[in-house]
Design a protein around this motif. Sequence first.
Motif, short mmCIF file in Angstrom:
data_model
loop_
_atom_site.label_atom_id
_atom_site.label_comp_id
_atom_site.label_asym_id
_atom_site.label_seq_id
_atom_site.Cartn_x
_atom_site.Cartn_y
_atom_site.Cartn_z
N ALA A 205 0.86 -1.18 0.00
CA ALA A 205 0.00 0.00 0.00
C ALA A 205 0.90 1.23 0.00
CB ALA A 205 -0.92 0.00 1.22
N MET A 206 0.54 2.23 -0.83
CA MET A 206 1.34 3.45 -0.95
C MET A 206 0.47 4.67 -0.77
SD MET A 206 2.01 1.18 -3.71
CE MET A 206 1.96 2.12 -5.22
N LEU A 207 1.06 5.71 -0.19
CA LEU A 207 0.38 6.98 0.01
C LEU A 207 1.37 8.10 -0.24
CD1 LEU A 207 -2.14 8.59 0.94
CD2 LEU A 207 -1.21 8.44 3.27
N SER A 208 0.95 9.10 -1.01
CA SER A 208 1.82 10.23 -1.33
C SER A 208 1.05 11.53 -1.19
CB SER A 208 2.36 10.10 -2.76
OG SER A 208 3.22 11.18 -3.08
N SER B 267 -2.08 17.78 -3.69
CA SER B 267 -2.56 16.56 -4.33
C SER B 267 -2.25 15.35 -3.46
CB SER B 267 -1.95 16.38 -5.72
OG SER B 267 -0.54 16.25 -5.64
N TYR B 268 -3.10 14.32 -3.57
CA TYR B 268 -2.99 13.10 -2.78
C TYR B 268 -3.05 11.90 -3.73
CZ TYR B 268 -4.51 16.49 0.74
OH TYR B 268 -4.63 17.61 1.52
N HIS B 269 -2.22 10.90 -3.46
CA HIS B 269 -2.18 9.71 -4.29
C HIS B 269 -2.15 8.48 -3.38
CE1 HIS B 269 -0.78 12.29 -7.72
NE2 HIS B 269 -0.31 12.99 -6.70
N PHE B 270 -3.07 7.56 -3.61
CA PHE B 270 -3.12 6.33 -2.83
C PHE B 270 -3.23 5.14 -3.78
CE2 PHE B 270 -5.67 2.94 -0.89
CZ PHE B 270 -4.83 2.61 0.18
N GLY B 271 -2.47 4.09 -3.49
CA GLY B 271 -2.51 2.93 -4.36
C GLY B 271 -2.24 1.64 -3.62
N LYS C 151 13.37 -2.54 5.88
CA LYS C 151 12.54 -3.74 5.79
C LYS C 151 11.26 -3.50 5.00
CE LYS C 151 14.46 -5.85 9.94
NZ LYS C 151 14.20 -6.46 11.26
N ASP C 152 10.09 -3.57 5.64
CA ASP C 152 8.83 -3.52 4.91
C ASP C 152 8.31 -2.10 4.67
OD1 ASP C 152 8.87 -6.26 4.90
OD2 ASP C 152 7.63 -6.45 6.70
N PHE C 153 8.95 -1.10 5.28
CA PHE C 153 8.52 0.28 5.11
C PHE C 153 9.45 1.01 4.14
CE2 PHE C 153 6.23 -0.47 9.07
CZ PHE C 153 5.07 0.27 8.86
N ALA C 154 8.92 2.06 3.51
CA ALA C 154 9.73 2.95 2.69
C ALA C 154 9.23 4.37 2.90
CB ALA C 154 9.65 2.56 1.22
N PHE C 155 10.13 5.27 3.29
CA PHE C 155 9.81 6.68 3.47
C PHE C 155 10.64 7.48 2.48
CE2 PHE C 155 9.43 4.46 7.50
CZ PHE C 155 8.17 4.83 7.95
N ASP C 156 9.99 8.33 1.70
CA ASP C 156 10.70 9.10 0.68
C ASP C 156 10.24 10.55 0.68
OD1 ASP C 156 12.28 6.96 -0.94
OD2 ASP C 156 10.25 6.13 -0.77
N ILE D 178 4.98 7.29 1.41
CA ILE D 178 5.25 6.16 2.28
C ILE D 178 4.68 4.90 1.62
CG2 ILE D 178 3.13 6.59 3.61
CD1 ILE D 178 4.55 5.39 6.04
N ARG D 179 5.40 3.82 1.76
CA ARG D 179 4.95 2.54 1.23
C ARG D 179 5.12 1.48 2.30
NH1 ARG D 179 7.75 -1.62 -0.06
NH2 ARG D 179 9.69 -0.45 -0.21
N TYR D 180 4.14 0.61 2.41
CA TYR D 180 4.22 -0.51 3.36
C TYR D 180 4.00 -1.81 2.60
CZ TYR D 180 3.16 -3.73 7.16
OH TYR D 180 3.17 -4.81 8.01
N ALA D 181 5.00 -2.67 2.64
CA ALA D 181 4.92 -3.97 1.97
C ALA D 181 4.32 -4.99 2.93
CB ALA D 181 6.30 -4.42 1.51
#
Length: 292
Positions: free
Chosen positions: A65-68, A80-84, A254-259, A276-279
């Motif tokens: 899941a990703m959120l920007s 703007s907001y992006h969710f996927g 690990k399972d998180f990504a912060f950019d 942010i992305r959570y695997a």
Amino acid sequence: MRNAILLVCWSMMFQCVFAQNPSISGTSGAINTAMAGIGASVANEWAIFNNIGALSAYQNILPSAMLSFENRFGIKALNSYHFGIVSPIAFGGAGGITFQRFGDKHFNQTQVGIGYSHQISLVSVGAKVNYFQIAVDDQIGITQGARSNFLLELGGLAQLSKKWAVGIYGYNFTQSKLRVLDAGEDRIPVILKAGVSYQPIEAVFLSLETEKHIDYPATFRTGLNYRIHKYFYVRTGISTEPFLSAFGIGFHPKDFAFDYALNNQSALGWVHQFSIRYALRKLKLREEKINE
């Protein structure tokens, strides 16, 4: 009368912003934005937004899941907001759904999409169907209401070798339009992108891309992604039409990504994007245990 003049000025500003960097059809995810908007030849989870054809070319994809969030020039109305959500598919390939929104309660763009990508040998191709809507409520009665339509995205990525890849992507291939009562039709942008990437070593990723908006001059971009540590990344890029410089950092434990990405357009100001992305790695492990 004063309100009407302000509305016209506001509309012209929106048109300028859209022409230079469309918020719905532009780049999503701080990883790509920090490389000046590179997207056509980048295979990662954010390909569900930036080039659906490259999604299945990403070998390490997990259910994620990703959120920007993006703020342009310090103006709340340009947020703007992006969710996927993306996931590998049991019968092959990868797919996902997206939700994007730009603007405020007076003027906004919303897009909801579902896409699928499949890899055949060294070539990955994909398609995505979107429901696109523009809503206007100026509170003074000049223009109100919502207009919407469906549109199609197509893309592909070819892995020429372990180091080289070429990607192509098209937004609104159907050339869909928005109907305007008593005023004909209003076009949704048609945008084409093509890019090439080079990865000499695992820690370094370079890309060059061109983008052509059907109504505006071509844009050229180049970007660099460098992993300086197991979990830390630095990124930079430049773009023409208009000229902008971009920078960014990433932390992927690990399972998180912060950019985070920071762009500067000299004529307008700063653009900030956080993502942010959570695997869902546990989901994959659970499936593997069931298969055993």
